[in-house]
Design an enzyme around this catalytic site. Sequence first.
Site, mmCIF file in Angstrom:
data_model
loop_
_atom_site.group_PDB
_atom_site.id
_atom_site.type_symbol
_atom_site.label_atom_id
_atom_site.label_comp_id
_atom_site.label_asym_id
_atom_site.label_seq_id
_atom_site.Cartn_x
_atom_site.Cartn_y
_atom_site.Cartn_z
ATOM 1 N N THR A 180 -3.041 -4.161 -3.583
ATOM 2 C CA THR A 180 -3.526 -5.546 -3.528
ATOM 3 C C THR A 180 -5.021 -5.607 -3.238
ATOM 4 O O THR A 180 -5.746 -6.447 -3.795
ATOM 5 C CB THR A 180 -2.761 -6.329 -2.441
ATOM 6 O OG1 THR A 180 -1.364 -6.259 -2.705
ATOM 7 C CG2 THR A 180 -3.208 -7.777 -2.389
ATOM 8 N N PHE A 194 5.417 -3.158 -1.481
ATOM 9 C CA PHE A 194 4.433 -2.259 -0.878
ATOM 10 C C PHE A 194 2.995 -2.647 -1.242
ATOM 11 O O PHE A 194 2.150 -1.770 -1.456
ATOM 12 C CB PHE A 194 4.704 -0.799 -1.273
ATOM 13 C CG PHE A 194 6.161 -0.481 -1.448
ATOM 14 C CD1 PHE A 194 7.058 -0.713 -0.414
ATOM 15 C CD2 PHE A 194 6.656 0.004 -2.644
ATOM 16 C CE1 PHE A 194 8.408 -0.448 -0.566
ATOM 17 C CE2 PHE A 194 8.000 0.271 -2.810
ATOM 18 C CZ PHE A 194 8.879 0.044 -1.767
ATOM 19 N N CYS A 195 2.718 -3.946 -1.316
ATOM 20 C CA CYS A 195 1.380 -4.433 -1.658
ATOM 21 C C CYS A 195 0.917 -3.889 -3.005
ATOM 22 O O CYS A 195 -0.257 -3.547 -3.185
ATOM 23 C CB CYS A 195 0.371 -4.063 -0.569
ATOM 24 S SG CYS A 195 0.725 -4.790 1.033
ATOM 25 N N ASN A 196 1.853 -3.786 -3.947
ATOM 26 C CA ASN A 196 1.518 -3.286 -5.276
ATOM 27 C C ASN A 196 2.371 -4.029 -6.302
ATOM 28 O O ASN A 196 3.305 -3.474 -6.878
ATOM 29 C CB ASN A 196 1.769 -1.779 -5.360
ATOM 30 C CG ASN A 196 1.129 -1.138 -6.570
ATOM 31 O OD1 ASN A 196 1.000 -1.763 -7.619
ATOM 32 N ND2 ASN A 196 0.738 0.118 -6.443
#
Length: 893
Positions: A153, A428-430
């Site tokens: 992110t 997972f911030c992806n």
Amino acid sequence: MAGGAAHPGAELLAFARFLDSSLQPLVYGYGPGSLRELRAREFGRLAGTVYLDHAGTTLFPQSQITSFMKDVLENVYGNPHSQNISSKLTHDTVEHVRFRILAHFHTSPEDYTVIFTSGSTAALKLVAEAFPWVSPGPEGSGSCFCYLTDSHTSVVGMRKITAAMNVTSIPVRPEDMWSADRQDAAAAEDPAGDPAGQPPHLFCYPAQSNFSGTRYPLSWIGEVKSGRRRPASRPGKWFVLLDAAAFVGTSPLDLSVHQADFVPLSFYKIFGFPTGLGALLVNNRSAPLLRKTYFGGGTAAAYLAGDDFYVPRESMAERFEDGTISFLDVIALKHGFDALERLTGGMENVRQHTFTLAQYTYAALSSLRYPNGAPVVQIYSDSEFSSPEVQGPVISFNVLDDNGNIIGYSQVDKMASLHNIHVRTGCFCNTGACQRHLGISDEMVKKHLQAGHVCGDDVDLIDGQPTGSVRISFGYMSTLEDAQAFLRFIIATRLRPSHGQPLPLATPGEAGAPPEDSEAQNAVPATRARGSPSPQEDASPHSGVWNNSPTTEDAEGLCLPLLEATGTQQTTSEKAADVLDGDLRSHIVTNLYLYPIKSCAAFEVTRWPLGSQGLLYDRSWMVVNHNGICLSQKQEPRLCLIQPFIDLQRRVMVIKAQGMEPIEVPLEENSEQVQICQSKVCADRVNTYDCGEKISNWLSKFFGRPYHLIKQSSDFQRNAKKKHGKDQSAHTTATLSLVNEAQYLLINRSSILELQQQLSTSCENGKEELFPMNNLISRFRANIITNGTRAFEEEKWDEISVGSLHFQVLGPCNRCQMICIDQQTGQRNQDVFQKLSERRERKVKFGVYLMHTSLDLSSPCYLSVGSQVLPLLKENIKHHDIPATEKFQDAIS
């Protein structure tokens, strides 16, 4: 493997056979020293725990902290911006650490500069703000910001800065980057012959995907910079930012070979400590491009306060490190490097060791099959885990049932925690990698947001489609036992024998198994604050306590006297006519419980007064640790062995526990002596007060660690904020005690009975009852127990009346792993959670929340066992005015 050969899938866990079958040499451990000894010496806190979230943060060894503490206790480190002796020591030590960092990445100060930041995110933001972007104009299209869609992110977020400068951002899919045409050096040269006059472009990509562990070629750095591989067809000069945060925790990075222009990283990914410290490594050839606007303390060689005059410091690091750096944390890095080198021998050894564990786990997981041949898991990977060059020690997956349906990651996470296995779940911030691997379209992401799903929550399935996955990741101190404990967990929960008992998960001493002398194994059944399920005729209306009464093991045969309905109840019955099939009197209150201390044992009553927040004194106290953090049975299962008794006549709460002398706590605070303190319950800040040193010492002695008892202040009001159902106004101002969601929780005996039948096992003599009814009831920690006619019918109710009291049904209670804790012993059994999940189509809901629709406490108001419960279905709900004189009569009469 000890204890492994007896259960299904054991052949998949044979590590020696796996090593023999490998097509390449694999390395486990770090030479002659025993990894088990290293774990015991440096990571004793992991005993009984399987930690598999090293991609989130790895763990620090004990010797690193000991060495660092010795350093700071023996030396005086001053602010490095001063000129005294202690400041000079700090400055020189920090500069030594900079050199140590560059040496770790096989480079030197001649080629790279270390700029300390608060983490890799801050480093990325720094590049976005300082890169010499060129806005499009009449003479050209300007700069271009390209990023791989499989990026964190924090990389994608750079586009907001470039957008403000009218710079184009282009997301590049991994498959497009792989297939990008490679040009020879001559063709790659800029046709204008003057690359310096062309706009600068920036390409960002991760060395390792934090979603799947895919390792992208470091050769892309040189190819993109030379123009041989282009992320986008734009004339100009390309610079490369290599996001190394996920990569460098388990792999060496040689910047003398792969000379990226900018390399952000976070040190806790490598060492576990310190946190909140990262760096941007800047290639000195690219450093002059970065343009600084803001200047802070320590960055200026000279400036004027009254005139626009500012001269930056000559050093690159000093120009970009605004303010005083976190110099003690920087000094801690030295001890991190020392410990890592001493324990592992270097990052190449770490890479080989962690990859061996990941490849072994991947091979076992991908081979697991149900009896019908269906796979047990779906793994999201761009490789076959063939080598550490293409795959990091990360496995992202979802668990499937035998029909191929995905089981939500939230449920898997809760089950794993029951085995003391720590994993990561979500995206997972992806988001980019998550969409690509899970097949989630842009429209679906927006739809999920509208449905209430946001990044990081536990909304794991929407319309049967996953919103994320489960991720396990290994670190340098991970062991074979960690991997095998995780595999046994998957096998035990998905491939258990059909005839009943759960499979053994680990033998004592192995990772994930409780130690042989664990308190849970030595725990004895608590003396329950419960009595006979039949109400006493002479029970004191003031105490409401069933003291010293025997417990009935099978409450299904309970027959409580139904008192004659009053005129008010008859009126309510008429209003609820035709709402339910069968006898309206078939629903009665069979048990009442309150839980004076949050997460401690229940206190059972036959008749109890109501307060504005629910049953009087229900969840009014809670146990907190030395930091003031509220404890639950998830962290401290033995809380259920603490038994509170409320004595309304003496105005005290008596607290008992096995092996402890009873202790008394006043029901109300002494306003002249109490000191208000702040605590949190479900993210809500609450005003509380400490109940004193005496009870704190009592709790600390029982648990063996410092705990305190605190009580919600009587003058503090916490309002319910979560909205449920159609009629929001009825309860938006309802006040709460220290409960999580609502004032009351109701469960139905018919629902418990169905779960009990599922949990029973078949044997030669028929069904064996593993969970007595009262055992199951206690696990769900409800306030009101009814003897409904059908399982889970309570979820169809919109309102209920109990006598003349009226409650709104707010919706079902989403259960966590606490239902697996036996409330009499503190021991865990995973069956309850899993069976309930199977029955409820993988959403673990049980019981319903209630709120007062209205309550007038001007006269005493009670709930009582034996009271009639009149539910109204959602589609048939009707609203009627009830005379005020009839609203608040005692519910038993």
